[in-house]
Design a protein around this motif. Structure first.
Motif, PDB file in Angstrom:
ATOM      1  N   LEU A 171      23.679  71.434  46.707  1.00 20.11           N
ATOM      2  CA  LEU A 171      25.351  71.655  45.536  1.00 20.11           C
ATOM      3  C   LEU A 171      26.216  72.629  46.516  1.00 20.11           C
ATOM      4  O   LEU A 171      27.218  72.798  46.003  1.00 20.11           O
ATOM      5  N   ASP A 172      25.275  73.752  47.223  1.00 18.28           N
ATOM      6  CA  ASP A 172      25.902  74.934  47.695  1.00 18.28           C
ATOM      7  C   ASP A 172      26.597  75.778  45.837  1.00 18.28           C
ATOM      8  O   ASP A 172      27.844  76.239  46.270  1.00 18.28           O
ATOM      9  N   LEU A 173      25.146  75.802  45.185  1.00 22.98           N
ATOM     10  CA  LEU A 173      26.109  76.515  43.178  1.00 22.98           C
ATOM     11  C   LEU A 173      25.965  77.986  44.427  1.00 22.98           C
ATOM     12  O   LEU A 173      25.075  78.829  44.020  1.00 22.98           O
ATOM     13  N   PHE A 174      26.795  79.437  44.820  1.00 24.85           N
ATOM     14  CA  PHE A 174      26.231  80.114  45.743  1.00 24.85           C
ATOM     15  C   PHE A 174      25.970  81.313  44.913  1.00 24.85           C
ATOM     16  O   PHE A 174      25.475  82.085  45.235  1.00 24.85           O
ATOM     17  N   ALA A 175      26.678  81.560  43.870  1.00 24.69           N
ATOM     18  CA  ALA A 175      26.530  82.179  42.689  1.00 24.69           C
ATOM     19  C   ALA A 175      24.854  81.849  41.527  1.00 24.69           C
ATOM     20  O   ALA A 175      25.385  81.090  40.851  1.00 24.69           O
ATOM     21  N   CYS A 176      24.089  82.719  40.906  1.00 28.91           N
ATOM     22  CA  CYS A 176      23.354  82.909  41.069  1.00 28.91           C
ATOM     23  C   CYS A 176      24.247  83.806  39.475  1.00 28.91           C
ATOM     24  O   CYS A 176      23.659  85.462  39.349  1.00 28.91           O
ATOM     25  N   VAL A 177      24.098  83.549  38.508  1.00 31.09           N
ATOM     26  CA  VAL A 177      24.679  84.893  37.520  1.00 31.09           C
ATOM     27  C   VAL A 177      23.721  84.526  36.477  1.00 31.09           C
ATOM     28  O   VAL A 177      23.036  83.867  35.975  1.00 31.09           O
ATOM     29  N   ARG A 178      23.524  85.515  35.211  1.00 26.28           N
ATOM     30  CA  ARG A 178      22.362  86.226  34.834  1.00 26.28           C
ATOM     31  C   ARG A 178      22.864  87.257  34.346  1.00 26.28           C
ATOM     32  O   ARG A 178      23.132  88.367  34.310  1.00 26.28           O
ATOM     33  N   PRO A 179      23.896  86.619  33.355  1.00 26.33           N
ATOM     34  CA  PRO A 179      24.283  87.876  32.203  1.00 26.33           C
ATOM     35  C   PRO A 179      22.374  88.956  31.166  1.00 26.33           C
ATOM     36  O   PRO A 179      22.373  88.086  30.963  1.00 26.33           O
ATOM     37  N   VAL A 180      23.018  90.172  31.351  1.00 29.58           N
ATOM     38  CA  VAL A 180      21.251  90.514  30.611  1.00 29.58           C
ATOM     39  C   VAL A 180      21.968  91.732  29.671  1.00 29.58           C
ATOM     40  O   VAL A 180      22.952  92.086  29.495  1.00 29.58           O
TER      41      VAL A 180
END
Ligand code: NAP
Length: 412
Positions: free
Chosen positions: A123-132
């Motif tokens: 799906l070309d979901l290029f950003a893995c965003v993880r708030p910590v």
């Protein structure tokens, strides 16, 4: 409207649409796809959905509601559709834009490196965003976990995760070893397995652009490019260079690179960089120096788990996979299926609940995100927690997975 074989589209729901700039237009009753997940996913999804529905009602009364649409992946997909990742699951996400998922078992020998990686790449979901971020009261192995407040932007489609790997001893490996010797004079030991990692200008710039835009939108102070460019100069080192180029090309009125300001951004967003090994030390020794992080796929994988541990571990680590150019996104638990706890109503649902908070932000329903954050903050502060935290706390009340969800609802 596409016709799906197994997916039931809720009749009273409306489709989310996307504006030309990639922002979502969310109707009052959006269809949102969900994958409940394998193993503990079933318990976690039930508790999380209960919290989401209650929070939407709490914020908007009858004016807004999510029309949930189940889509299939993992073991349930295999039993319902005869395939671990049916095409219609990908088609449904493409058509409805937003999905949320529990953890999935990766079938051993099933032809997938990982279902999660496959979903992100196809799906070309290029950003893995993880708030910590730290919730007061949550048990942590460090002295001052409250100093950690970072958002990781991990590139999802390149690096070793999309590179070629050749097994030691195979004809392909021998051929490549021979080619490298002939073409580059590179003498690789004949008993080697080989891996190739691609890192492109386009892939690097779009993840760094997403991180900078996020930092600007949320009033963050800095973006740090984390790389191992001292050793891998033309992949990781280039990522760093392309990041600084991007700041000059597209953001010079609002951001400045360390190279161009010597560390004094003069009121603009500071874009700086650090080498991955130093970064892993400094997130422990001086975490306040880091804010938004942009990095490549493998570094991002290590870093998000290391940082999650500082604020309470994987039971409480949310994640999102987003294509910021077309708004498509999957929000997900970052832990696995913990099969030994499956269907015992025992594990911590916070990872999916916190991923839901990110989803509501993405939809523009920020009131819901804020309401759930406050309710969870109260729930942890009251020491009403699942087994994983209870065993590390004194004076805590042990709750089941579903009871924890109920408690969050009471605290809304
Ligand atoms: P795991 O499922 O993440 O579980 C490892 C340990 O983490 C558990 O035994 C438990 O620790 C703790 N844990 C996990 N989820 C928890 C939760 N919600 N609440 C509290 N504690 C939690 O890792 P795994 O056993 O290596 O992997 C199992 C399967 O999950 C594999 O098939 C793997 O491929 C898959 N996986 C999926 C994803 C995903 O879908 N995103 C990610 C990673 C792995 P204690 O035993 O100490 O209580």
């Amino acid at each position: 409207m596409a016709k799906f074989e197994h997916v039931q589209v809720p009749e009273d729901g409306e489709k989310i649409t996307v504006a030309a700039d990639g922002t979502l237009q969310t109707p009052d009753k959006p269809v949102i796809a969900f994958i409940e997940g394998d193993g503990t996913g079933r318990d976690i999804w039930r508790a999380s959905k209960m919290v989401f529905d209650a929070a939407v009602k709490h914020c908007y009364g009858a004016a807004r509601e999510v029309a949930w649409m189940e889509i299939f992946a993992g073991e349930k997909a295999n039993s319902v559709c005869g395939n671990y990742l049916p095409d219609e699951t990908l088609e449904a996400i493409q058509e409805y834009h937003v999905a949320i998922k529990g953890p999935l078992t990766t079938p051993v020998g099933g032809g997938f490196r990982s279902l999660n990686v496959t979903l992100r790449q196809r799906l070309d979901l290029f950003a893995c965003v993880r708030p910590v971020r730290y919730f007061p009261g949550v048990p942590s192995p460090v002295k001052e976990p409250g100093k950690v407040d970072m958002v990781i932007f991990r590139e999802n489609t390149e690096d070793v995760y999309s590179g070629l790997e050749l097994q030691e001893g195979t004809e392909e490996a021998k051929k490549l070893i021979e080619f490298c010797r002939e073409a580059y004079g590179w003498n690789i030991r004949p008993d080697s397995g080989i891996g190739i990692k691609p890192v492109s200008i386009q892939g690097s710039k779009r993840i760094i652009r997403a991180a900078i835009n996020y930092a600007l939108k949320h009033g963050r102070k800095s973006v740090t490019l984390v790389h191992k460019g001292n050793i891998m100069k033309f992949t990781e080192g280039a990522f760093r260079k392309w990041g600084y180029d991007l700041v000059r090309e597209e953001f010079s009125d609002v951001a400045v690179g360390w190279e161009d300001c010597g560390g004094d951004p003069g009121g603009k967003l500071l874009v700086k960089d650090t080498i991955a090994d130093i970064f892993l030390q400094q997130i422990l020794t001086r975490p306040t120096e880091f804010d938004v992080i942009a990095t490549m796929n493998l570094n991002g994988d290590y870093m998000s788990d290391a940082l999650a541990a500082q604020v309470g571990g994987i039971g409480i680590a949310p994640g999102a996979n987003i294509n910021y150019e077309n708004g498509m996104a999957i929000f997900e638990a970052t832990h696995g299926t913990a099969p030994k706890y499956a269907d015992l109503d025992q594990v911590n649902p916070s990872s999916v609940i916190l991923s839901g908070i990110m989803m509501f932000e993405h939809l523009g329903w920020t009131e819901v995100s804020e309401a759930i954050i406050q309710a969870m903050t109260r729930t942890f502060a009251n020491k009403t927690v699942t087994y994983d935290f209870e065993r590390l706390m004194t004076g805590a009340t042990l709750l089941k997975c579903s009871e924890f969800g109920q408690k969050v609802i009471e605290n809304l």
